[in-house]
Design a protein around this motif. Structure first.
Motif, PDB file in Angstrom:
ATOM      1  N   ARG A   1      -4.200  55.903 -67.361  1.00  0.00           N
ATOM      2  CA  ARG A   1      -3.176  56.298 -68.129  1.00  0.00           C
ATOM      3  C   ARG A   1      -2.404  57.532 -67.706  1.00  0.00           C
ATOM      4  O   ARG A   1      -0.594  57.622 -67.680  1.00  0.00           O
ATOM      5  CB  ARG A   1      -3.533  56.406 -69.081  1.00  0.00           C
ATOM      6  CG  ARG A   1      -3.576  55.415 -70.307  1.00  0.00           C
ATOM      7  CD  ARG A   1      -4.526  55.753 -71.279  1.00  0.00           C
ATOM      8  NE  ARG A   1      -5.677  55.302 -71.283  1.00  0.00           N
ATOM      9  CZ  ARG A   1      -6.959  54.541 -70.889  1.00  0.00           C
ATOM     10  NH1 ARG A   1      -7.190  55.589 -72.162  1.00  0.00           N
ATOM     11  NH2 ARG A   1      -7.790  54.058 -70.990  1.00  0.00           N
ATOM     12  N   ARG A   2      -3.343  58.577 -67.381  1.00  0.00           N
ATOM     13  CA  ARG A   2      -2.594  60.011 -66.528  1.00  0.00           C
ATOM     14  C   ARG A   2      -1.137  59.594 -65.838  1.00  0.00           C
ATOM     15  O   ARG A   2      -0.110  59.721 -65.897  1.00  0.00           O
ATOM     16  CB  ARG A   2      -3.798  61.283 -65.861  1.00  0.00           C
ATOM     17  CG  ARG A   2      -3.039  61.982 -65.842  1.00  0.00           C
ATOM     18  CD  ARG A   2      -2.372  63.550 -67.304  1.00  0.00           C
ATOM     19  NE  ARG A   2      -2.439  64.012 -66.885  1.00  0.00           N
ATOM     20  CZ  ARG A   2      -1.391  64.931 -67.261  1.00  0.00           C
ATOM     21  NH1 ARG A   2      -1.087  64.409 -68.132  1.00  0.00           N
ATOM     22  NH2 ARG A   2      -1.257  65.579 -66.031  1.00  0.00           N
ATOM     23  N   ILE A   3      -1.364  58.831 -64.653  1.00  0.00           N
ATOM     24  CA  ILE A   3      -0.003  58.625 -63.737  1.00  0.00           C
ATOM     25  C   ILE A   3       0.755  57.995 -64.789  1.00  0.00           C
ATOM     26  O   ILE A   3       2.241  58.279 -64.310  1.00  0.00           O
ATOM     27  CB  ILE A   3      -1.381  58.095 -62.701  1.00  0.00           C
ATOM     28  CG1 ILE A   3      -1.912  58.454 -62.015  1.00  0.00           C
ATOM     29  CG2 ILE A   3       0.635  57.359 -61.537  1.00  0.00           C
ATOM     30  CD1 ILE A   3      -2.929  57.589 -60.748  1.00  0.00           C
ATOM     31  N   SER A   4       0.214  57.097 -65.397  1.00  0.00           N
ATOM     32  CA  SER A   4       2.185  56.246 -66.475  1.00  0.00           C
ATOM     33  C   SER A   4       2.089  57.689 -67.074  1.00  0.00           C
ATOM     34  O   SER A   4       3.702  58.199 -67.414  1.00  0.00           O
ATOM     35  CB  SER A   4       0.990  55.731 -67.059  1.00  0.00           C
ATOM     36  OG  SER A   4       2.167  54.968 -68.264  1.00  0.00           O
TER      37      SER A   4
ATOM     38  N   ALA B   1       0.018  62.228 -56.179  1.00  0.00           N
ATOM     39  CA  ALA B   1      -1.136  62.009 -55.152  1.00  0.00           C
ATOM     40  C   ALA B   1      -2.781  62.589 -55.476  1.00  0.00           C
ATOM     41  O   ALA B   1      -3.251  61.483 -55.188  1.00  0.00           O
ATOM     42  CB  ALA B   1      -0.277  62.778 -54.690  1.00  0.00           C
ATOM     43  N   GLU B   2      -2.518  62.998 -56.165  1.00  0.00           N
ATOM     44  CA  GLU B   2      -3.964  63.698 -56.481  1.00  0.00           C
ATOM     45  C   GLU B   2      -5.000  62.957 -56.726  1.00  0.00           C
ATOM     46  O   GLU B   2      -6.291  62.145 -56.469  1.00  0.00           O
ATOM     47  CB  GLU B   2      -4.356  65.001 -56.236  1.00  0.00           C
ATOM     48  CG  GLU B   2      -5.682  65.560 -57.098  1.00  0.00           C
ATOM     49  CD  GLU B   2      -6.065  65.487 -57.577  1.00  0.00           C
ATOM     50  OE1 GLU B   2      -8.234  65.296 -57.888  1.00  0.00           O
ATOM     51  OE2 GLU B   2      -6.274  66.222 -59.126  1.00  0.00           O
ATOM     52  N   LEU B   3      -4.558  62.124 -58.249  1.00  0.00           N
ATOM     53  CA  LEU B   3      -4.851  61.116 -59.031  1.00  0.00           C
ATOM     54  C   LEU B   3      -5.107  60.298 -58.451  1.00  0.00           C
ATOM     55  O   LEU B   3      -5.883  59.075 -58.366  1.00  0.00           O
ATOM     56  CB  LEU B   3      -4.647  61.136 -60.093  1.00  0.00           C
ATOM     57  CG  LEU B   3      -4.047  62.360 -61.533  1.00  0.00           C
ATOM     58  CD1 LEU B   3      -3.081  61.930 -62.474  1.00  0.00           C
ATOM     59  CD2 LEU B   3      -5.373  61.625 -62.236  1.00  0.00           C
ATOM     60  N   ILE B   4      -4.022  59.304 -57.384  1.00  0.00           N
ATOM     61  CA  ILE B   4      -4.558  58.352 -57.330  1.00  0.00           C
ATOM     62  C   ILE B   4      -5.227  58.443 -55.974  1.00  0.00           C
ATOM     63  O   ILE B   4      -6.273  57.113 -56.086  1.00  0.00           O
ATOM     64  CB  ILE B   4      -2.967  57.932 -56.396  1.00  0.00           C
ATOM     65  CG1 ILE B   4      -1.924  57.116 -57.433  1.00  0.00           C
ATOM     66  CG2 ILE B   4      -2.956  56.531 -55.326  1.00  0.00           C
ATOM     67  CD1 ILE B   4      -0.262  57.542 -56.679  1.00  0.00           C
TER      68      ILE B   4
END
Length: 105
Positions: free
Chosen positions: A10-13, A51-54
């Protein structure tokens, strides 16, 4: 664990949506010959955060392939209904409505 993965997705989106707005802002600033360095720095920071979240998402067990922005946009356009022309029935003769004929007087 699934809740954590969904929260990261959700945060990435959300970040991707914000990034498209900032990219539009940068394009607008460039078109008007304005300084876009502040928006560019924000965009680069957001890219680093994505990139960090991925990385965290993958470490948490996320294995699905994440769609790119282009894929997400093309999918949203493909889901929209397309306007179509109503077909004229083959057996009916088109008769003009009263007052709408093409006959010259």
């Amino acid at each position: 664990m699934d809740n954590k993965i969904n929260e990261i997705r959700r945060r990435i989106s959300t970040l991707r949506a914000e990034m498209t707005l900032i990219e539009a802002s940068i394009r607008d600033q460039i078109n008007r010959d304005l300084d876009c360095s502040e928006a560019s720095y924000r965009l680069m920071a957001m890219r680093a955060e994505v990139a960090e979240l991925i990385g965290r998402w993958k470490a948490s067990g996320g294995g699905d392939r994440l769609p790119t922005v282009r894929e997400r946009l093309s999918r949203s356009f493909a889901d929209r209904p397309v306007a179509t022309v109503k077909p004229t029935p083959v057996n009916s003769k088109s008769t003009p409505k009263p007052g709408h004929s093409n006959a010259k007087v």
